[in-house]
Design an enzyme around this catalytic site. Structure first.
Site, PDB file in Angstrom:
ATOM      1  N   SER A   1       5.483 -10.122   4.827  1.00 48.76           N
ATOM      2  CA  SER A   1       4.919  -9.838   3.691  1.00 48.76           C
ATOM      3  C   SER A   1       5.276  -8.508   2.719  1.00 48.76           C
ATOM      4  O   SER A   1       4.999  -8.504   1.727  1.00 48.76           O
ATOM      5  CB  SER A   1       3.464 -10.190   3.743  1.00 48.76           C
TER       6      SER A   1
ATOM      7  N   LYS B   1      -2.536  -3.727  -3.628  1.00 47.75           N
ATOM      8  CA  LYS B   1      -2.612  -5.219  -3.157  1.00 47.75           C
ATOM      9  C   LYS B   1      -3.999  -5.673  -3.304  1.00 47.75           C
ATOM     10  O   LYS B   1      -4.912  -4.821  -2.632  1.00 47.75           O
ATOM     11  CB  LYS B   1      -1.906  -5.504  -1.833  1.00 47.75           C
TER      12      LYS B   1
ATOM     13  N   SER C   1       3.449 -12.295   1.223  1.00 43.85           N
ATOM     14  CA  SER C   1       2.674 -12.323   0.391  1.00 43.85           C
ATOM     15  C   SER C   1       2.263 -11.140  -0.701  1.00 43.85           C
ATOM     16  O   SER C   1       1.791 -11.379  -1.724  1.00 43.85           O
ATOM     17  CB  SER C   1       1.196 -12.444   1.296  1.00 43.85           C
TER      18      SER C   1
HETATM   19  N1  GLN Z   1       5.130 -15.397   5.252  1.00 41.77           N
HETATM   20  C1  GLN Z   1       4.331 -15.186   6.321  1.00 41.77           C
HETATM   21  C2  GLN Z   1       2.970 -16.345   6.557  1.00 41.77           C
HETATM   22  O1  GLN Z   1       3.169 -17.011   5.499  1.00 41.77           O
HETATM   23  C3  GLN Z   1       3.970 -13.777   6.300  1.00 41.77           C
HETATM   24  C4  GLN Z   1       2.764 -13.460   5.584  1.00 41.77           C
HETATM   25  C5  GLN Z   1       2.003 -11.916   5.944  1.00 41.77           C
HETATM   26  O2  GLN Z   1       3.030 -11.091   6.446  1.00 41.77           O
HETATM   27  N2  GLN Z   1       0.905 -11.702   5.311  1.00 41.77           N
HETATM   28  O3  GLN Z   1       2.185 -15.930   7.436  1.00 41.77           O
END
Ligand code: GLN
Length: 494
Positions: free
Chosen positions: A184, A80, A160
Site C-alpha cells: 500500500s 494517512k 491503499s
Molecule cells: N492491496 C493490498 C490489499 O488489498 C495491500 C493493502 C495494504 O498494503 N494495506 O490488501
C-alpha cells in the site's frame, strides 16, 4: 511563487527555511491554496488549515528566536487517515469510525510532530487500508493527478495509501505518511510517480495506527525524492514501549548512504518475477533500471525466489485472518457509530452491517472462515508454513546479493471503469510484486523510473535485507539520479 513552493522537495525547502528565504507560513499557505484548487482530486478526508497555520507560525517564531528546532522544522505534511491524531477525527476511511476522535496520538505522527512538521490534514485511503485503488473509501474515490490519454482524470491513484500518493504528486503536501501491509505504499507510489518506502517490519511503531493485519502492517514515508523519504524515515523510526513488535535497534541516519557508488555491490534480479505475460512497459522500465545499476558499477546477478507464486494466496489468507480478528473490536459499544437493535446481538449485527463497506465485510468473512475450527489447519496453518518458505527465499537470496530490483506493480494506473469491472480476486493480482517482501518483512522502496507509452509513470522496487534500509536508499538514489524522472503530473497547478 505559489506553484514553485509546492514543487520543492523537503530537503530544498529545509535549505530555504534555514537561509530565511522562505517562511513556514508561506510554505504552508502555498500548500493550503493548492489543496483548495485541487479539491476535485479528493485527496484529503479532513483538512486542518487553522492548525497548520498556527503550527507554522510557531515554527517560524522558533527559527527567528533561535530556539532548538526539529530536523523537519516547518515542513507541511499530510497523514494517512489511519494514524490516530489526538483531537482530530480519524476515520480509516470507514463509516463505522466516521465520528471517531482519538484521545491519543500515534507514535509515528508524534515523532513527526516532534521533528517540527506541520500537519495539513488527513488523507484518503482504502477503507481500513484494504484495497489497491482508494475506491473502497467511505469518503469517495481519490483521483490520480496524472490524467489519462484523453486528458481526463479517470485514473485511480492506487492504494491503499492513494490519498497520500495523490497529495504528494500534486503538491498538496511535501510528504505524507503511508502504511503498507501488502504493497500500500509502493503500488500507489508507482501509480502516481512518487517515491515511498515500506521499511523493515519492526522499524516503525504501529502504536496508534488502525490495525489491518498486525504481522504485516508497517508505517512508511511517501515523498517526491529518495532523500526526502530518508529524511522522514529518520524521524518516524525507532523503539517504542507501546509496541512490542518494534525493534530496539538504533536508527542509523538514512541519508548517510546516499550518493555513494555501487562498486562491489551485487544486485539480484528474481527470475520468477519475469513471467511471459509481464506488461512490456513494466519490463522495459525494469531493464532500464538494471542498466542504470550496471553503469553505476553494480554486478547484476540472476536469483531465484522459488516460492513467489504462493505469496498472493498466502498474503490474502493471513491478512484476512488477522483483519477479522482486529476488526472484531468495532462492535458499537466502544468508540464506533452504533446502530441499535432489539438485542445485543442484533445491535452488533446492525452496527457492523451498516458500518463496514463490502470489501471489508468480504475480508472479515474470508478471515473468519480460514480461522474456523474446521479449516484452520487446511488454510491458516498451511499459509503460515508457506510464509516461512517465502521468508527463507529472501534469506537465501541475500546470502549472495546486497539488494534486489523488481517491478513495483504489474501495470500503470488503471481507470475507475477498469477497476469497477474487475472481480475482487482479479484486483488482488495487482499485489503480485509487493506481497512477497511484505510476508518476509524486508524493507522495500518504490520509485518512478520512467513513463510507459501511455504517458503514465512506472515504478521500480528496491528490496533489501532486514534492517538494511541504507543499502535500499543507496541503490534507489543511484536509480533516481540516472532516471532523472520528471516528477510533475499533468495536473496543472495554480
Ligand atoms: N492491496 C493490498 C490489499 O488489498 C495491500 C493493502 C495494504 O498494503 N494495506 O490488501
Amino acid at each position: 511563487m505559489v506553484s514553485q513552493l509546492t514543487d520543492l522537495t523537503i530537503s530544498q525547502a529545509l535549505d530555504l527555511l534555514d537561509k530565511k528565504e522562505i517562511s513556514s507560513v508561506e510554505l504552508t499557505q502555498a500548500h493550503l491554496t493548492e489543496m483548495d484548487r485541487a479539491r476535485f482530486l479528493n485527496a484529503y478526508i479532513t483538512e486542518t488549515p487553522e492548525l497548520a497555520l498556527q503550527q507554522a507560525a510557531e515554527s517560524d517564531k522558533k527559527r527567528a528566536t533561535g530556539e532548538k528546532i526539529g530536523r523537519l522544522e516547518g515542513i507541511p505534511i499530510a497523514n494517512k487517515d489511519l494514524y490516530c491524531t489526538k483531537g482530530i477525527r480519524t476515520t480509516a476511511a470507514s463509516k463505522i469510525l466516521s465520528h471517531f476522535v482519538p484521545p491519543y496520538e500515534s507514535t509515528v505522527t508524534q515523532n513527526l510532530k516532534n521533528a517540527g512538521t506541520i500537519m495539513l490534514g488527513k488523507v484518503n485511503t482504502d477503507q481500513f487500508a484494504m484495497g489497491g485503488s482508494t475506491m473502497t473509501s467511505y469518503f469517495g474515490v481519490t483521483k490520480n493527478p496524472w490524467a489519462d490519454e484523453n486528458g481526463e482524470y479517470n485514473l485511480v491513484p492506487g492504494g491503499s495509501s492513494g490519498g497520500s500518493a495523490a497529495a504528494v504528486a500534486a503538491g498538496l503536501c511535501m510528504g505524507a505518511t503511508g502504511s503498507d501491509t501488502g504493497g500500500s505504499i509502493r503500488q500507489p507510489a508507482s501509480f502516481c510517480g512518487i517515491t515511498g518506502i515500506k521499511p523493515t517490519y519492526g522499524r516503525c511503531s504501529r502504536y496508534g495506527i488502525v490495525a489491518f493485519a498486525s504481522s504485516l502492517d508497517q508505517a512508511g514515508p511517501m515523498a517526491r525524492s529518495v532523500k526526502d523519504c530518508a529524511l522522514m524515515l529518520n524521524e518516524m523510526a525507532g523503539f517504542d514501549v507501546h509496541d512490542s513488535t518494534v525493534a530496539d535497534f538504533p536508527v542509523p541516519d538514512f541519508t548517510q548512504a546516499l550518493h555513494t557508488d555501487l562498486k562491489g555491490k551485487k544486485i539480484g534480479v528474481p527470475k520468477e518475477y519475469r513471467s511471459k505475460d509481464l506488461n512490456p512497459a513494466v519490463a522495459a522500465v525494469w531493464d532500464k533500471g538494471i542498466e542504470y545499476l550496471k553503469n553505476a558499477g553494480a554486478e547484476i546477478v540472476e536469483i531465484s525466489l522459488p516460492h513467489t507464486k504462493y505469496a498472493l494466496p498466502v498474503y490474502y489468507i493471513i491478512a484476512c485472518a488477522e483483519a477479522s480478528s482486529n476488526l472484531s473490536r468495532y462492535d458499537g459499544v466502544r468508540y464506533t457509530t452504533r446502530v441499535d437493535g432489539k438485542s445485543l446481538d442484533e445491535m452488533y449485527e446492525n452496527t457492523r452491517t451498516d458500518g463496514f463497506g463490502p470489501e471489508v465485510i468480504r475480508r472479515i468473512l474470508l478471515g473468519t472462515f480460514v480461522l474456523s475450527a474446521g479449516f484452520y489447519d487446511a488454510y491458516y496453518i498451511r499459509a503460515q508454513r508457506v510464509r516461512r518458505l517465502i521468508y527463507n527465499d529472501f534469506i537465501e537470496a541475500f546470502k549472495t546479493v546486497d539488494a534486489i530490483v523488481a517491478p513495483a506493480a504489474p501495470t500503470t494506473a488503471l481507470s475507475y471503469e477498469a477497476m469497477k469491472n474487475m472481480k475482487p480476486v482479479d484486483t488482488y493480482l495487482g499485489d503480485v510484486f509487493t506481497t512477497p517482501s511484505s510476508l518476509a518483512g524486508v524493507p522495500s522502496l518504490a520509485l518512478p523510473i520512467g513513463l510507459a507509452e501511455n504517458g503514465l509513470p512506472v515504478g521500480l522496487q528496491v528490496i533489501g535485507k532486514h534492517f538494511d534500509e541504507n543499502t535500499v536508499f543507496q541503490v534507489a538514489q543511484i536509480l533516481e539520479d540516472e532516471a532523472q524522472f520528471v516528477k510533475t503530473p499533468h495536473y496543472v497547478k495554480g
